[in-house]
Design a protein around this motif. Structure first.
Motif, PDB file in Angstrom:
ATOM      1  N   VAL A   1     -16.414 -19.496  -4.588  1.00 18.10           N
ATOM      2  CA  VAL A   1     -17.588 -18.960  -5.276  1.00 18.10           C
ATOM      3  C   VAL A   1     -17.409 -17.476  -5.552  1.00 18.10           C
ATOM      4  O   VAL A   1     -17.681 -16.979  -6.655  1.00 18.10           O
ATOM      5  CB  VAL A   1     -18.866 -19.205  -4.445  1.00 18.10           C
ATOM      6  N   ALA A   2     -16.915 -16.728  -4.543  1.00 21.62           N
ATOM      7  CA  ALA A   2     -16.722 -15.289  -4.707  1.00 21.62           C
ATOM      8  C   ALA A   2     -15.707 -14.971  -5.797  1.00 21.62           C
ATOM      9  O   ALA A   2     -15.829 -13.961  -6.492  1.00 21.62           O
ATOM     10  CB  ALA A   2     -16.303 -14.672  -3.374  1.00 21.62           C
ATOM     11  N   GLU A   3     -14.715 -15.849  -5.957  1.00 27.79           N
ATOM     12  CA  GLU A   3     -13.685 -15.598  -6.972  1.00 27.79           C
ATOM     13  C   GLU A   3     -14.276 -15.654  -8.379  1.00 27.79           C
ATOM     14  O   GLU A   3     -13.692 -15.075  -9.315  1.00 27.79           O
ATOM     15  CB  GLU A   3     -12.570 -16.624  -6.829  1.00 27.79           C
ATOM     16  N   ARG A   4     -15.414 -16.327  -8.558  1.00 32.73           N
ATOM     17  CA  ARG A   4     -16.054 -16.392  -9.874  1.00 32.73           C
ATOM     18  C   ARG A   4     -16.774 -15.084 -10.220  1.00 32.73           C
ATOM     19  O   ARG A   4     -17.207 -14.882 -11.344  1.00 32.73           O
ATOM     20  CB  ARG A   4     -17.063 -17.545  -9.902  1.00 32.73           C
ATOM     21  N   LEU A   5     -16.890 -14.210  -9.207  1.00 31.85           N
ATOM     22  CA  LEU A   5     -17.604 -12.939  -9.395  1.00 31.85           C
ATOM     23  C   LEU A   5     -16.725 -11.794  -8.897  1.00 31.85           C
ATOM     24  O   LEU A   5     -17.033 -11.112  -7.908  1.00 31.85           O
ATOM     25  CB  LEU A   5     -18.940 -12.953  -8.647  1.00 31.85           C
TER      26      LEU A   5
ATOM     27  N   VAL B   1     -26.111 -13.449 -12.304  1.00 30.86           N
ATOM     28  CA  VAL B   1     -26.800 -14.391 -11.412  1.00 30.86           C
ATOM     29  C   VAL B   1     -26.597 -15.834 -11.867  1.00 30.86           C
ATOM     30  O   VAL B   1     -26.305 -16.713 -11.042  1.00 30.86           O
ATOM     31  CB  VAL B   1     -28.297 -14.041 -11.289  1.00 30.86           C
ATOM     32  N   PRO B   2     -26.704 -16.169 -13.171  1.00 30.01           N
ATOM     33  CA  PRO B   2     -26.434 -17.553 -13.587  1.00 30.01           C
ATOM     34  C   PRO B   2     -25.005 -17.993 -13.274  1.00 30.01           C
ATOM     35  O   PRO B   2     -24.784 -19.178 -12.993  1.00 30.01           O
ATOM     36  CB  PRO B   2     -26.686 -17.517 -15.104  1.00 30.01           C
ATOM     37  N   VAL B   3     -24.042 -17.061 -13.313  1.00 30.80           N
ATOM     38  CA  VAL B   3     -22.660 -17.402 -12.953  1.00 30.80           C
ATOM     39  C   VAL B   3     -22.594 -17.781 -11.477  1.00 30.80           C
ATOM     40  O   VAL B   3     -21.937 -18.762 -11.089  1.00 30.80           O
ATOM     41  CB  VAL B   3     -21.717 -16.218 -13.257  1.00 30.80           C
ATOM     42  N   LEU B   4     -23.288 -17.002 -10.638  1.00 27.33           N
ATOM     43  CA  LEU B   4     -23.345 -17.309  -9.205  1.00 27.33           C
ATOM     44  C   LEU B   4     -23.938 -18.687  -8.972  1.00 27.33           C
ATOM     45  O   LEU B   4     -23.377 -19.498  -8.222  1.00 27.33           O
ATOM     46  CB  LEU B   4     -24.175 -16.243  -8.488  1.00 27.33           C
TER      47      LEU B   4
ATOM     48  N   LYS C   1     -23.482 -24.505  -7.430  1.00 24.70           N
ATOM     49  CA  LYS C   1     -23.702 -25.927  -7.720  1.00 24.70           C
ATOM     50  C   LYS C   1     -22.376 -26.665  -7.880  1.00 24.70           C
ATOM     51  O   LYS C   1     -22.241 -27.827  -7.484  1.00 24.70           O
ATOM     52  CB  LYS C   1     -24.552 -26.068  -8.978  1.00 24.70           C
ATOM     53  N   GLU C   2     -21.384 -26.004  -8.477  1.00 21.30           N
ATOM     54  CA  GLU C   2     -20.094 -26.647  -8.721  1.00 21.30           C
ATOM     55  C   GLU C   2     -19.404 -27.045  -7.429  1.00 21.30           C
ATOM     56  O   GLU C   2     -18.753 -28.103  -7.356  1.00 21.30           O
ATOM     57  CB  GLU C   2     -19.203 -25.691  -9.514  1.00 21.30           C
ATOM     58  N   HIS C   3     -19.575 -26.261  -6.380  1.00 19.96           N
ATOM     59  CA  HIS C   3     -18.844 -26.502  -5.140  1.00 19.96           C
ATOM     60  C   HIS C   3     -19.719 -27.146  -4.051  1.00 19.96           C
ATOM     61  O   HIS C   3     -19.354 -27.128  -2.867  1.00 19.96           O
ATOM     62  CB  HIS C   3     -18.253 -25.188  -4.626  1.00 19.96           C
ATOM     63  N   SER C   4     -20.841 -27.713  -4.437  1.00 17.77           N
ATOM     64  CA  SER C   4     -21.688 -28.442  -3.479  1.00 17.77           C
ATOM     65  C   SER C   4     -22.271 -29.671  -4.159  1.00 17.77           C
ATOM     66  O   SER C   4     -22.329 -29.746  -5.385  1.00 17.77           O
ATOM     67  CB  SER C   4     -22.832 -27.544  -2.969  1.00 17.77           C
ATOM     68  N   LYS C   5     -22.653 -30.626  -3.353  1.00 16.75           N
ATOM     69  CA  LYS C   5     -23.226 -31.862  -3.880  1.00 16.75           C
ATOM     70  C   LYS C   5     -24.749 -31.790  -3.841  1.00 16.75           C
ATOM     71  O   LYS C   5     -25.325 -31.279  -2.870  1.00 16.75           O
ATOM     72  CB  LYS C   5     -22.754 -33.068  -3.058  1.00 16.75           C
ATOM     73  N   PRO C   6     -25.413 -32.342  -4.856  1.00 15.21           N
ATOM     74  CA  PRO C   6     -26.885 -32.366  -4.813  1.00 15.21           C
ATOM     75  C   PRO C   6     -27.358 -33.317  -3.719  1.00 15.21           C
ATOM     76  O   PRO C   6     -26.776 -34.388  -3.532  1.00 15.21           O
ATOM     77  CB  PRO C   6     -27.288 -32.865  -6.200  1.00 15.21           C
ATOM     78  N   PRO C   7     -28.365 -32.936  -2.964  1.00 17.28           N
ATOM     79  CA  PRO C   7     -28.856 -33.807  -1.885  1.00 17.28           C
ATOM     80  C   PRO C   7     -29.584 -35.029  -2.457  1.00 17.28           C
ATOM     81  O   PRO C   7     -30.174 -34.976  -3.527  1.00 17.28           O
ATOM     82  CB  PRO C   7     -29.813 -32.905  -1.110  1.00 17.28           C
ATOM     83  N   THR C   8     -29.508 -36.116  -1.738  1.00 14.19           N
ATOM     84  CA  THR C   8     -30.229 -37.328  -2.126  1.00 14.19           C
ATOM     85  C   THR C   8     -31.635 -37.287  -1.533  1.00 14.19           C
ATOM     86  O   THR C   8     -31.902 -36.538  -0.580  1.00 14.19           O
ATOM     87  CB  THR C   8     -29.504 -38.577  -1.611  1.00 14.19           C
ATOM     88  N   PRO C   9     -32.556 -38.081  -2.066  1.00 15.96           N
ATOM     89  CA  PRO C   9     -33.930 -38.055  -1.542  1.00 15.96           C
ATOM     90  C   PRO C   9     -34.032 -38.417  -0.065  1.00 15.96           C
ATOM     91  O   PRO C   9     -35.016 -38.067   0.578  1.00 15.96           O
ATOM     92  CB  PRO C   9     -34.648 -39.092  -2.414  1.00 15.96           C
TER      93      PRO C   9
END
Length: 876
Positions: A276-280, A296-299, A304-312
């Protein structure tokens, strides 16, 4: 000389009643609810922050017209440093501000409002916080320049575990029973917690203790859990980043991008933080975003790219058995039904909806909760919920239509709980009650409500069908009796009319008490059956709704007979509803319209529309009374309208755009079979089909099983007739239509502001009369009374300031044998009850004191002498 420019701190707004209403989203008469809810939220969060099973205690004690609400927990205890930060009224103090997670309360100023509420309600007693062996007594006030003044005293306390907070309130703002209701609602959605009502307000041994039922390993999101980056959009992430920057500027740490990344779910590892830090590359710490806000949108994209969305599923699940257990403890459950829906909406936000409905042994209520916290009202009140058989705005209306909610009018034994969990709840009010939900979530809510209430709805419709069959059978029986007039026999009408006087005497009894129409039916039926052929039926609907009114028209009103209220008259300029009149026969008979109060009445078909009408102030602006009822107006309602002076009070009606609505408008003013002499002028405001189309309101299909009422046909435009006629969908054996599919529009299709605007348009279109202004003579008399009241108040205040009443009272008491006068025993009270059995003990004690006092002294003489002695002392 130049004028001095003054500045006034806005921190004193935490002591202003109006400002507190704005901050809490609740009117001042509900500040007791605000205190209880916030204390319970805080207590649960405190225990959960330590990952321990919460143990919450609640006590409400009253003395000297002050109620003290105390909530204790087993959390880590509020440190003294945090209390000092809470007392800094220039800043919000919250560990959840800007975070997006399914946690309770996220205002940041809630505790500050608790400190200010007592002062705003006229209570000078301190708020007490006990933790870590220290007792903090905190009292807020304002100086003459409206600047906030804080008194903070510290003494030792025996509490070393958790925190106990006590908030004093006026005794009329909170009761032990109200507190018990809040405790039950919180217990319903927190199966891992133990709740103890130390006041036993719930009644019965152990009824005030709710033990945890959650199985081992059960979990919900804790306040300390990391949040998911997938719950944020660009604006929310920017708010969070700059909240951290603000803390850094005030002495906090300046987080590195890697450290900030580690605070999110699925991003705790160093490898992902590095990516994530390498993107900034140009930003190492969060403070770097001050100069590069566009990054901030890049962060967020990298998070989001390096994590999975949680399920309900991570939102947790309250076990069905727990809901059943708590409702059973509170109301006694005969049978319960449960439904759960979990989904992810189109924006990627997970949701969980849980609904439990129960048939109970004692009257229950409907509870609502969001994110494991009971709410002030209904979260879905403005949400359209379209189920298979029911379409309503709001879960309460939906459950009511399904016979799954308690209705006081018919004392239905029901209880229900609706619980929603979401990490990003969008509230429309400061009180965090009313939600805005996506369409797919509304559909899931409707499905859950449908599943949980399916059995009760089926039972309701079966009973309605049985009643209709019973009525039709009775009518056929009457028709058959009339057709065989060649063989005279006793008809049902003849039998009822022959025994009705005897039945009235039985229902009234020797004590001449009032009785309901249903009670009278039960006295009529066995007497009438003796005169009818074997196998005859005497049905309640036909007797109560047709034969009794018919008999009264011929013989006059039945003395003592009343019909249950099925509507309410709300007066203008009555925000607390203290003048509301329930529209039953007795209530209407005794009602005397107040002089110069209103010159219009608006009859609304739906009771659920009264809250927005009241809140809008339209009734006050137009000096207009409002009658709310469900469906057709009762005889009592129409009797009340008929009593209004002709030409002096305009009567308006508001209804759905459907055949029943048009017929409601007609029967309100015209004669009917039950009221053949009734006729008043009623102005129909709509909702008409043409208005619904012009307003772009959503039409919905419906089914009717009877022909259109012939008497509404002249009132239908071609469009309305086409809508209501519809198309046949079933036919009888003879080929004639048996049911039709048609279109309709409910008043609920309006948003609340749209509804108020529509009413105002109608009032203007029909030239609603102006405000009520009485004649000059009445105004003069009223002004004289107001002047006298003000002078009397000023004189009273002056006397209170000049004469120390408390000192004189103490001197008189010292001269009395108070032990002899106040030594009241249970035997004394019981003896008084033998002569006056209607007294309560609270009324008996003053009577006994008065009797003993008269035996010992002439109190008026002592009072006069006390004042004379004081004046003599002052002259010396």
């Amino acid at each position: 000389m130049p004028r001095t420019v003054f500045s006034t701190s806005r921190t004193a707004e935490f002591l202003d009643r109006q400002a507190l209403q704005s901050q809490t989203g609740q009117s001042h008469d509900r500040f007791g609810d605000v205190v209880i809810k916030e204390l319970l939220d805080n207590a649960l969060d405190a225990a959960e922050s330590e990952c321990v099973a919460p143990e919450i205690g609640l006590t409400v004690s009253s003395a000297d017209d002050v109620a003290r609400v105390c909530v204790s927990d087993n959390g880590p205890g509020i440190p003294a440093a945090v209390i000092e930060r809470i007392l800094d009224f220039t800043r919000n103090v919250s560990d959840k501000e800007s975070l997006r997670s399914p946690t309770r309360g996220m205002q940041g100023n809630a505790f500050k409002t608790l400190l200010g509420i007592p002062y705003a309600l006229g209570v000078t007693e301190s708020v007490v916080i006990e933790a870590h062996g220290v007792r903090h007594e905190i009292a807020l006030s304002t100086d003459p320049s409206s600047e906030l003044a804080i008194r903070h005293a510290k003494t030792s306390s025996t509490r070393t575990t958790g925190t106990a907070v006590t908030v004093p309130l006026p005794a009329d703002r909170v009761t032990a029973a109200k507190a018990a209701g809040w405790l039950r609602k919180f217990a319903l959605v927190n199966p891992h917690a133990r709740f103890v009502d130390h006041g036993q307000a719930s009644g019965g041994e152990g009824a005030g203790i709710y033990e945890p039922t959650a199985p081992e390993g059960w979990r919900k999101p804790w306040p300390t859990d990391p949040t998911s980056a997938h719950h944020y959009d660009n604006a929310a992430m920017e708010k969070l980043v700059f909240a951290h920057i603000r803390e850094h500027r005030q002495g906090g740490a300046d987080l590195t991008v890697r450290a900030f990344t580690n605070t999110f779910t699925g991003l705790s590892g160093s490898a992902k933080a590095k990516k994530v830090a390498e993107r900034l590359p140009q930003i190492t710490h969060l403070s770097g975003f001050e100069e590069k806000r566009e990054q901030v949108p890049v962060l967020l994209a990298a998070l989001k790219e390096h994590s999975k969305p949680p399920t309900p599923s991570y939102l947790g699940k309250v076990p069905r058995d727990h809901y059943h257990h708590v409702l059973d403890q509170a109301f006694g459950v005969e049978e319960s039904w449960f439904a759960r829906k979990q989904l992810t909406d189109a924006a990627g936000i997970p949701w969980s909806i849980e609904v439990t409905v129960a048939r109970t042994k004692s009257p229950g209520d409907v509870g609502f909760a969001v994110n494991y916290s009971a709410t002030f009202g209904e979260p879905l009140a403005r949400t359209r919920l379209a189920g298979d058989k029911i379409s309503e705005y709001g879960a309460l209306s939906f459950l009511t239509q399904a016979d799954a909610a308690p209705v006081p009018a018919n004392q239905s034994l029901r209880a229900a709980i609706v619980h929603l969990v979401c990490p990003v709840p969008q509230f429309t009010d400061k009180g965090k009650t009313t939600l805005v939900v996506p369409r797919e979530v509304a559909d899931a809510c409707a499905k859950a409500l449908t599943e949980a209430s399916r059995v009760l709805l089926k039972d309701k419709r079966s009973k309605q069908s049985a009643d209709r069959r019973e009525m039709r059978a009775a009518m056929r029986e009457l028709d058959a009796e009339a057709a065989t007039s060649a063989e005279p026999k006793v008809t049902l009408k003849d039998a009822v009319f022959a025994v009705i006087r005897e039945a009235i005497a039985q229902a009234r009894g020797t004590e001449e008490l009032s009785f309901s129409s249903h009670t009278l039916f039960y006295k009529i039926r066995p007497l009438a059956l003796k005169l009818l052929p074997p196998g005859s039926k005497v049905t309640a609907p036909y007797v109560e709704q047709t034969l009794l009114p018919m008999w009264e028209r011929a013989n006059g009103p039945i003395r003592g007979l009343y019909r249950e209220p099925r509507g309410t008259l709300h007066h203008p300029h009555d925000p607390e509803g203290t003048k509301d009149v329930r529209l039953g026969t007795r209530e209407v008979r005794e009602y005397q319209p107040p002089q110069w109060s209103y010159n219009k009445i608006l009859v609304i078909e739906k009771t659920g529309l009264w809250p927005p009408v009241r809140e809008s102030g339209i009734a006050d602006r137009y000096d207009m009374a409002v009658i709310t009822n469900e469906g057709y107006s009762t005889e009592a309602c129409r009797d009340l309208l008929a009593r209004m002076p002709a030409g002096e009070v305009q009567i308006f009606v508001l209804h759905d755009a459907d055949p029943a609505g048009y017929n409601i408008a007609r029967t309100l003013g015209e004669a009917t079979a039950r009221m053949p002499d009734h006729r008043i002028e009623v102005i129909d405001l709509g909702l008409s089909v043409d208005d619904a189309i012009a307003k772009g309101l959503e039409a919905e299909p419906d089914t009717r099983e009877s022909a259109l009422p012939a008497r509404i046909l002249p009132h239908l435009t071609p469009t309305a007739r086409a809508w209501f006629t519809g198309k046949p969908i079933a036919r009888k054996p003879d080929g004639k239509p048996a049911s039709w599919r048609y279109q309709r529009v409910e008043l609920n299709a309006f948003s609340s502001p749209e509804l108020i605007a529509y009413i105002e348009e109608g009032l203007a279109r029909h030239h609603a009369t102006g405000k009520v202004i009485p004649p000059d003579s009445w105004l003069s008399v009223n002004a004289e009374g107001s002047l006298r009241h003000r002078v009397a108040a000023a004189v009273g205040a002056a006397i209170d300031a000049m004469i120390p009443k408390d000192r004189i009272i103490d001197e008189i008491l010292e001269g009395l044998d108070t032990d002899q006068i106040t030594a009241i025993s249970s035997t004394d009270v019981a003896q008084l009850h033998t002569h006056r059995p209607s007294l309560s003990w609270t009324d008996a004690v003053p009577i006994l004191v008065g009797q003993r006092l008269s035996d010992h002294a002439d109190l008026p003489a002592l009072a006069r002498q006390g004042v004379i002695n004081y004046q003599a002392t002052e002259r010396q």
